[in-house]
Design a protein around this motif. Structure first.
Motif, PDB file in Angstrom:
ATOM      1  N   THR A  37    -107.553-100.830 -41.985  1.00 29.95           N
ATOM      2  CA  THR A  37    -107.767-102.217 -41.555  1.00 29.95           C
ATOM      3  C   THR A  37    -109.233-102.453 -41.208  1.00 29.95           C
ATOM      4  N   GLY A  38    -109.614-103.724 -41.219  1.00 31.34           N
ATOM      5  CA  GLY A  38    -110.946-104.145 -40.807  1.00 31.34           C
ATOM      6  C   GLY A  38    -110.924-105.631 -40.501  1.00 31.34           C
ATOM      7  N   SER A  39    -111.825-106.074 -39.639  1.00 33.95           N
ATOM      8  CA  SER A  39    -111.781-107.483 -39.242  1.00 33.95           C
ATOM      9  C   SER A  39    -113.114-107.924 -38.649  1.00 33.95           C
ATOM     10  N   TRP A  40    -113.277-109.231 -38.534  1.00 37.08           N
ATOM     11  CA  TRP A  40    -114.341-109.790 -37.703  1.00 37.08           C
ATOM     12  C   TRP A  40    -113.941-111.185 -37.235  1.00 37.08           C
ATOM     13  N   LEU A  41    -114.494-111.556 -36.108  1.00 38.85           N
ATOM     14  CA  LEU A  41    -114.287-112.879 -35.505  1.00 38.85           C
ATOM     15  C   LEU A  41    -115.626-113.585 -35.376  1.00 38.85           C
TER      16      LEU A  41
ATOM     17  N   SER B 141    -108.262 -96.584 -38.873  1.00 36.47           N
ATOM     18  CA  SER B 141    -109.338 -97.522 -38.595  1.00 36.47           C
ATOM     19  C   SER B 141    -110.555 -96.713 -38.196  1.00 36.47           C
ATOM     20  N   GLY B 142    -111.656 -97.395 -37.968  1.00 36.29           N
ATOM     21  CA  GLY B 142    -112.869 -96.705 -37.552  1.00 36.29           C
ATOM     22  C   GLY B 142    -113.828 -97.677 -36.906  1.00 36.29           C
ATOM     23  N   ALA B 143    -114.636 -97.159 -35.993  1.00 33.98           N
ATOM     24  CA  ALA B 143    -115.635 -97.988 -35.321  1.00 33.98           C
ATOM     25  C   ALA B 143    -116.778 -97.097 -34.866  1.00 33.98           C
ATOM     26  N   TYR B 144    -117.970 -97.655 -34.867  1.00 33.68           N
ATOM     27  CA  TYR B 144    -119.121 -96.897 -34.393  1.00 33.68           C
ATOM     28  C   TYR B 144    -119.071 -96.749 -32.879  1.00 33.68           C
ATOM     29  N   ALA B 145    -119.757 -95.746 -32.412  1.00 33.76           N
ATOM     30  CA  ALA B 145    -119.680 -95.380 -30.992  1.00 33.76           C
ATOM     31  C   ALA B 145    -120.055 -96.528 -30.073  1.00 33.76           C
ATOM     32  N   ASP B 146    -120.924 -97.437 -30.537  1.00 29.72           N
ATOM     33  CA  ASP B 146    -121.359 -98.535 -29.678  1.00 29.72           C
ATOM     34  C   ASP B 146    -120.496 -99.796 -29.837  1.00 29.72           C
ATOM     35  N   ASN B 147    -119.431 -99.718 -30.626  1.00 33.55           N
ATOM     36  CA  ASN B 147    -118.548-100.871 -30.827  1.00 33.55           C
ATOM     37  C   ASN B 147    -117.354-100.749 -29.882  1.00 33.55           C
ATOM     38  N   ALA B 148    -117.617-100.973 -28.604  1.00 33.78           N
ATOM     39  CA  ALA B 148    -116.594-100.767 -27.575  1.00 33.78           C
ATOM     40  C   ALA B 148    -115.392-101.680 -27.773  1.00 33.78           C
ATOM     41  N   ALA B 149    -115.611-102.901 -28.227  1.00 36.04           N
ATOM     42  CA  ALA B 149    -114.510-103.858 -28.369  1.00 36.04           C
ATOM     43  C   ALA B 149    -113.489-103.377 -29.398  1.00 36.04           C
ATOM     44  N   SER B 150    -113.971-102.925 -30.558  1.00 36.89           N
ATOM     45  CA  SER B 150    -113.059-102.454 -31.601  1.00 36.89           C
ATOM     46  C   SER B 150    -112.322-101.194 -31.164  1.00 36.89           C
ATOM     47  N   LEU B 151    -113.031-100.290 -30.524  1.00 40.08           N
ATOM     48  CA  LEU B 151    -112.399 -99.065 -30.045  1.00 40.08           C
ATOM     49  C   LEU B 151    -111.326 -99.376 -29.007  1.00 40.08           C
ATOM     50  N   ALA B 152    -111.591-100.365 -28.151  1.00 36.84           N
ATOM     51  CA  ALA B 152    -110.618-100.732 -27.119  1.00 36.84           C
ATOM     52  C   ALA B 152    -109.352-101.310 -27.737  1.00 36.84           C
ATOM     53  N   VAL B 153    -109.493-102.135 -28.779  1.00 40.93           N
ATOM     54  CA  VAL B 153    -108.318-102.689 -29.457  1.00 40.93           C
ATOM     55  C   VAL B 153    -107.479-101.564 -30.052  1.00 40.93           C
ATOM     56  N   SER B 154    -108.133-100.618 -30.705  1.00 37.53           N
ATOM     57  CA  SER B 154    -107.402 -99.506 -31.325  1.00 37.53           C
ATOM     58  C   SER B 154    -106.629 -98.709 -30.283  1.00 37.53           C
ATOM     59  N   ARG B 155    -107.275 -98.392 -29.199  1.00 36.27           N
ATOM     60  CA  ARG B 155    -106.608 -97.582 -28.175  1.00 36.27           C
ATOM     61  C   ARG B 155    -105.451 -98.347 -27.531  1.00 36.27           C
ATOM     62  N   LYS B 156    -105.647 -99.634 -27.342  1.00 34.96           N
ATOM     63  CA  LYS B 156    -104.586-100.459 -26.757  1.00 34.96           C
ATOM     64  C   LYS B 156    -103.341-100.469 -27.639  1.00 34.96           C
ATOM     65  N   LEU B 157    -103.552-100.412 -28.943  1.00 39.45           N
ATOM     66  CA  LEU B 157    -102.441-100.485 -29.884  1.00 39.45           C
ATOM     67  C   LEU B 157    -101.868 -99.118 -30.236  1.00 39.45           C
ATOM     68  N   GLY B 158    -102.378 -98.062 -29.610  1.00 38.85           N
ATOM     69  CA  GLY B 158    -101.758 -96.758 -29.770  1.00 38.85           C
ATOM     70  C   GLY B 158    -102.456 -95.776 -30.679  1.00 38.85           C
ATOM     71  N   TYR B 159    -103.597 -96.138 -31.255  1.00 41.10           N
ATOM     72  CA  TYR B 159    -104.323 -95.210 -32.116  1.00 41.10           C
ATOM     73  C   TYR B 159    -104.816 -94.004 -31.307  1.00 41.10           C
ATOM     74  N   ARG B 160    -104.969 -92.901 -32.017  1.00 37.49           N
ATOM     75  CA  ARG B 160    -105.559 -91.704 -31.439  1.00 37.49           C
ATOM     76  C   ARG B 160    -106.761 -91.262 -32.267  1.00 37.49           C
ATOM     77  N   GLU B 161    -107.665 -90.528 -31.619  1.00 36.49           N
ATOM     78  CA  GLU B 161    -108.858 -90.029 -32.296  1.00 36.49           C
ATOM     79  C   GLU B 161    -108.458 -89.178 -33.499  1.00 36.49           C
ATOM     80  N   ASP B 162    -109.233 -89.320 -34.589  1.00 35.79           N
ATOM     81  CA  ASP B 162    -108.926 -88.607 -35.826  1.00 35.79           C
ATOM     82  C   ASP B 162    -110.209 -88.029 -36.436  1.00 35.79           C
ATOM     83  N   GLY B 163    -111.169 -87.678 -35.562  1.00 35.24           N
ATOM     84  CA  GLY B 163    -112.421 -87.096 -36.042  1.00 35.24           C
ATOM     85  C   GLY B 163    -113.559 -88.103 -36.107  1.00 35.24           C
ATOM     86  N   ILE B 164    -114.690 -87.659 -36.603  1.00 33.91           N
ATOM     87  CA  ILE B 164    -115.863 -88.520 -36.721  1.00 33.91           C
ATOM     88  C   ILE B 164    -116.448 -88.407 -38.127  1.00 33.91           C
ATOM     89  N   GLU B 165    -117.271 -89.404 -38.467  1.00 29.08           N
ATOM     90  CA  GLU B 165    -118.065 -89.374 -39.690  1.00 29.08           C
ATOM     91  C   GLU B 165    -119.493 -89.759 -39.321  1.00 29.08           C
TER      92      GLU B 165
END
Length: 215
Positions: free
Chosen positions: A111-115, A147-171
């Motif tokens: 998934t990916g999105s923007w507002l 999904s994925g988000a850069y380390a400084d994209n706190a908003a996207s990371l917060a949405v993922s965690r709220k919806l139940g995602y777990r860490e799956d490594g880094i790129e």
């Protein structure tokens, strides 16, 4: 014959308490392009790997149109990307995408999105993501969503965690000629069932199933 006869995705609707997500018509695309021209994020940061926002407003708007048209033209059941507009009270506020390769076998979506900036920090991003996750897991029988988000994209990371995602490594990527760390996240069907925060209604899906590679 109508458009739905040949392109049933035009009749797909996802509804949350505040939003309707649908395949955009030309007027919706014009509104989305104008929204992009107004700005999507703080110019001091770049949340996207493809820096499509680092151009002049008119070029940014045109790129939105061309991107959506290209995804329509390249759609195949084996490789698809569904980009929906999010509409609140008749106003296009952003876009939410979901895509997959060989979905009938892999059962995994991304998934990916923007507002638009005027619609951020109102929890609309959570509703948008929840809508396509419901489509994926409840409607299409997905087993995983990534999904994925850069380390400084706190908003996207917060949405993922709220919806139940777990860490799956880094790129590691290059953004604006600098190294950037992308956090990968993964959501299983089981964890999705335990983290459904938003009621979602889906309409018009049955006719679309062959488009997603499903009988």
């Amino acid at each position: 014959m109508t458009l739905l006869t040949h392109w049933p995705l035009a009749g797909l609707r996802l509804t949350t308490p505040r939003l309707e997500l649908r395949l955009p018509n030309l007027d919706d695309l014009a509104a989305l392009a104008s929204l992009a021209a107004e700005g999507v994020h703080d110019p001091a940061v770049q949340p996207f790997t493809a820096a499509w926002t680092d151009v002049e407003p008119e070029q940014r708007a045109r790129s939105v149109l061309q991107y959506h048209w290209s995804r329509w033209g390249e759609w195949r059941p084996e490789k698809w990307e569904l980009n929906l507009v999010a509409v609140r009270d008749g106003t296009v506020v952003g876009t939410q995408g979901i895509g997959a390769r060989d979905f009938s076998v892999r059962r995994e979506v991304g998934t990916g999105s923007w507002l638009g900036r005027a619609y951020q920090r109102q929890r609309l991003g959570t509703e948008m993501r929840a809508a396509v996750l419901h489509l994926a897991f409840a409607g299409l029988g997905a087993q995983h969503a990534v999904s994925g988000a850069y380390a400084d994209n706190a908003a996207s990371l917060a949405v993922s965690r709220k919806l139940g995602y777990r860490e799956d490594g880094i790129e590691r990527h290059v953004v604006r000629s600098e190294p950037a760390v992308l956090h990968r996240l993964r959501l299983t069907a089981e964890r999705w069932q335990r983290h459904q925060l938003v009621p979602v209604k889906v309409e018009g899906l049955t006719q679309c199933l062959p488009c997603f590679g499903l009988a």
